[in-house]
Design a protein around this motif. Sequence first.
Motif, PDB file in Angstrom:
ATOM      1  N   GLU A  21       0.823  -1.202   0.000  1.00  0.00           N
ATOM      2  CA  GLU A  21       0.000   0.000   0.000  1.00  0.00           C
ATOM      3  C   GLU A  21       0.860   1.256   0.000  1.00  0.00           C
ATOM      4  OE1 GLU A  21      -2.449  -0.667   3.354  1.00  0.00           O
ATOM      5  OE2 GLU A  21      -3.899  -1.897   2.261  1.00  0.00           O
ATOM      6  N   MET A  22       1.951   1.248   0.760  1.00  0.00           N
ATOM      7  CA  MET A  22       2.823   2.411   0.797  1.00  0.00           C
ATOM      8  C   MET A  22       3.464   2.648  -0.558  1.00  0.00           C
ATOM      9  SD  MET A  22       2.597   3.980   3.601  1.00  0.00           S
ATOM     10  CE  MET A  22       4.037   5.048   3.476  1.00  0.00           C
ATOM     11  N   ALA A  23       3.842   1.568  -1.246  1.00  0.00           N
ATOM     12  CA  ALA A  23       4.428   1.716  -2.581  1.00  0.00           C
ATOM     13  C   ALA A  23       3.413   2.315  -3.544  1.00  0.00           C
ATOM     14  CB  ALA A  23       4.916   0.370  -3.100  1.00  0.00           C
ATOM     15  N   PRO A 121      10.949   0.893  -9.965  1.00  0.00           N
ATOM     16  CA  PRO A 121      11.425  -0.007  -8.903  1.00  0.00           C
ATOM     17  C   PRO A 121      10.343  -0.634  -8.052  1.00  0.00           C
ATOM     18  CG  PRO A 121      11.758   2.277  -8.262  1.00  0.00           C
ATOM     19  CD  PRO A 121      11.298   2.305  -9.693  1.00  0.00           C
ATOM     20  N   HIS A 122       9.128  -0.072  -8.056  1.00  0.00           N
ATOM     21  CA  HIS A 122       8.042  -0.608  -7.216  1.00  0.00           C
ATOM     22  C   HIS A 122       7.152  -1.570  -7.981  1.00  0.00           C
ATOM     23  CE1 HIS A 122       9.188   2.256  -4.174  1.00  0.00           C
ATOM     24  NE2 HIS A 122       8.925   3.279  -4.958  1.00  0.00           N
ATOM     25  N   TRP A 123       7.646  -2.103  -9.096  1.00  0.00           N
ATOM     26  CA  TRP A 123       6.769  -2.847 -10.003  1.00  0.00           C
ATOM     27  C   TRP A 123       6.152  -4.084  -9.371  1.00  0.00           C
ATOM     28  CZ3 TRP A 123       7.567  -7.811 -12.030  1.00  0.00           C
ATOM     29  CH2 TRP A 123       8.801  -8.398 -11.748  1.00  0.00           C
ATOM     30  N   LEU A 143       7.582  -9.537 -19.561  1.00  0.00           N
ATOM     31  CA  LEU A 143       8.243  -8.314 -19.089  1.00  0.00           C
ATOM     32  C   LEU A 143       9.608  -8.167 -19.759  1.00  0.00           C
ATOM     33  CD1 LEU A 143       7.337  -8.874 -15.340  1.00  0.00           C
ATOM     34  CD2 LEU A 143       6.354  -7.107 -16.801  1.00  0.00           C
ATOM     35  N   TRP A 144       9.649  -8.299 -21.064  1.00  0.00           N
ATOM     36  CA  TRP A 144      10.885  -8.223 -21.837  1.00  0.00           C
ATOM     37  C   TRP A 144      11.354  -6.773 -21.905  1.00  0.00           C
ATOM     38  CZ3 TRP A 144      13.380  -6.145 -25.994  1.00  0.00           C
ATOM     39  CH2 TRP A 144      14.407  -6.890 -26.577  1.00  0.00           C
ATOM     40  N   GLY A 145      12.594  -6.546 -21.495  1.00  0.00           N
ATOM     41  CA  GLY A 145      13.185  -5.222 -21.650  1.00  0.00           C
ATOM     42  C   GLY A 145      12.499  -4.138 -20.846  1.00  0.00           C
ATOM     43  N   CYS A 146      12.210  -4.414 -19.578  1.00  0.00           N
ATOM     44  CA  CYS A 146      11.515  -3.444 -18.718  1.00  0.00           C
ATOM     45  C   CYS A 146      12.450  -2.771 -17.708  1.00  0.00           C
ATOM     46  CB  CYS A 146      10.362  -4.122 -17.985  1.00  0.00           C
ATOM     47  SG  CYS A 146       8.974  -4.556 -19.059  1.00  0.00           S
ATOM     48  N   SER A 147      13.755  -2.885 -17.927  1.00  0.00           N
ATOM     49  CA  SER A 147      14.751  -2.264 -17.037  1.00  0.00           C
ATOM     50  C   SER A 147      14.648  -2.781 -15.603  1.00  0.00           C
ATOM     51  CB  SER A 147      14.621  -0.727 -17.052  1.00  0.00           C
ATOM     52  OG  SER A 147      14.756  -0.228 -18.359  1.00  0.00           O
ATOM     53  N   ILE A 148      14.252  -4.027 -15.449  1.00  0.00           N
ATOM     54  CA  ILE A 148      14.083  -4.626 -14.126  1.00  0.00           C
ATOM     55  C   ILE A 148      15.449  -5.016 -13.555  1.00  0.00           C
ATOM     56  CG2 ILE A 148      13.142  -6.613 -12.873  1.00  0.00           C
ATOM     57  CD1 ILE A 148      10.823  -6.583 -14.903  1.00  0.00           C
ATOM     58  N   GLU A 149      15.701  -4.615 -12.325  1.00  0.00           N
ATOM     59  CA  GLU A 149      16.959  -4.930 -11.659  1.00  0.00           C
ATOM     60  C   GLU A 149      16.777  -5.882 -10.485  1.00  0.00           C
ATOM     61  OE1 GLU A 149      18.825  -1.297 -10.541  1.00  0.00           O
ATOM     62  OE2 GLU A 149      19.108  -0.608 -12.621  1.00  0.00           O
ATOM     63  N   ASP A 150      15.549  -6.057 -10.028  1.00  0.00           N
ATOM     64  CA  ASP A 150      15.296  -6.900  -8.857  1.00  0.00           C
ATOM     65  C   ASP A 150      13.886  -7.466  -8.946  1.00  0.00           C
ATOM     66  OD1 ASP A 150      15.160  -8.027  -6.252  1.00  0.00           O
ATOM     67  OD2 ASP A 150      16.520  -6.489  -5.483  1.00  0.00           O
ATOM     68  N   ILE A 151      13.738  -8.732  -8.577  1.00  0.00           N
ATOM     69  CA  ILE A 151      12.403  -9.353  -8.587  1.00  0.00           C
ATOM     70  C   ILE A 151      11.901  -9.610  -7.172  1.00  0.00           C
ATOM     71  CG2 ILE A 151      12.742 -10.386 -10.856  1.00  0.00           C
ATOM     72  CD1 ILE A 151      13.164 -13.082  -9.420  1.00  0.00           C
ATOM     73  N   ALA A 152      12.505  -8.946  -6.175  1.00  0.00           N
ATOM     74  CA  ALA A 152      12.015  -9.082  -4.800  1.00  0.00           C
ATOM     75  C   ALA A 152      10.537  -8.699  -4.756  1.00  0.00           C
ATOM     76  CB  ALA A 152      12.821  -8.187  -3.862  1.00  0.00           C
ATOM     77  N   GLY A 153       9.730  -9.539  -4.154  1.00  0.00           N
ATOM     78  CA  GLY A 153       8.293  -9.296  -4.082  1.00  0.00           C
ATOM     79  C   GLY A 153       7.502  -9.974  -5.172  1.00  0.00           C
ATOM     80  N   LEU A 154       8.168 -10.573  -6.166  1.00  0.00           N
ATOM     81  CA  LEU A 154       7.442 -11.228  -7.237  1.00  0.00           C
ATOM     82  C   LEU A 154       6.661 -12.436  -6.726  1.00  0.00           C
ATOM     83  CD1 LEU A 154       6.767 -11.408 -10.241  1.00  0.00           C
ATOM     84  CD2 LEU A 154       8.873 -12.733 -10.574  1.00  0.00           C
ATOM     85  N   ALA A 155       7.201 -13.131  -5.746  1.00  0.00           N
ATOM     86  CA  ALA A 155       6.491 -14.281  -5.186  1.00  0.00           C
ATOM     87  C   ALA A 155       5.141 -13.869  -4.618  1.00  0.00           C
ATOM     88  CB  ALA A 155       7.346 -14.952  -4.104  1.00  0.00           C
TER      89      ALA A 155
END
Length: 344
Positions: A21-23, A121-123, A143-155
């Motif tokens: 919610e904060m994100a 970053p909040h994706w 999500l091809w070529g979305c400048s993603i650097e981290d998948i934390a939270g994807l689970a």
Amino acid sequence: SSLAHEQRRLAAGWVPRAGVEMALVAAGAAAVGAPAPGAGGSSSKGARSLPSLDDPSLPHRLQAALQMQTNWPDVQRMKQMTSLSLQRSGFTGREFAYMPAMLRLMPYIQSIDLSLNPIGPHWTSILAVGLESVGESLLSLELWGCSIEDIAGLAAALEHANSATSRGLKRLGLANNSLFPKGLRALPAALKETPKLTSLDLSRNPLGEGGARLLAMALRHTPELTFLGVGECKLGARGAMFLAEGLMQTKDLEELLIQCNEIGPAGAWELVQAFQCTPKLVTLDLSWNLLGQDGVRALAVALQQCRKLSRVSIGGNALDPSVERELSHGLRQTAHGLLLPPRM
């Protein structure tokens, strides 16, 4: 205890609801130019800034994408949609913050393609809220070529596609991003939420040896996988060793792309045992891997177990072109049990 349970979930990349919610509040505040909570504004003001498609300050590029791709503002037609493609829509985190509002109007979406949008970053936090509306029907997330650097939270996001009543995610595309090993730490937890996954594309990410280790751990949770793309991932010989461990869990694999990883002869030999566990393999790309004759010899031995193999790419491996053609043909014939391994 409940505390220990929450600690395990946090370690796996789960994001608490309050954090989600904060994100969203922060993203929504940015979308309308208001200060986010903790940045000079009150939390109540931030809550009022949560993005909505009724927002009078809806970004122009978002309006254009909605009108072209979603039938917006015709809510009844939006509700009937099963595929959402927003490739190259110019979405940044500002526009992506409206994704939950969009998906609430499209409850039967099966495929989402957000390729070539720097979604911010909040994706994962935003996606988690969005998938609450469509998780039961979602089959594909690209999500091809979305400048993603981290998948934390994807689970946490993919939990919504792994309920008792959901169809289960089949395709996950994360190629051409900036996923170093540090940004992949949540991959095992994420794929634990996708037991029906058949296609995983991580190509063109700097996974390296560490990323290959995490991938091997994650592949334990995807027994139905038929496609795996890890081309141009800087695996090297050590990375090939970890990849081989993971491939032993993918007995239904039909297509494997490992091109441009410089695994060398040592990496090829690491894959020998893995190929004994992939009898359904049809397509294999090992081009530009510095295999040399020793590496191809290893493949010739290993692929005898892959009787369905029909497409093999081994170009760019320091072989004479005529020999390369013969070996490529010979590897296929060997796989079909028609020839002995080609002589070197």
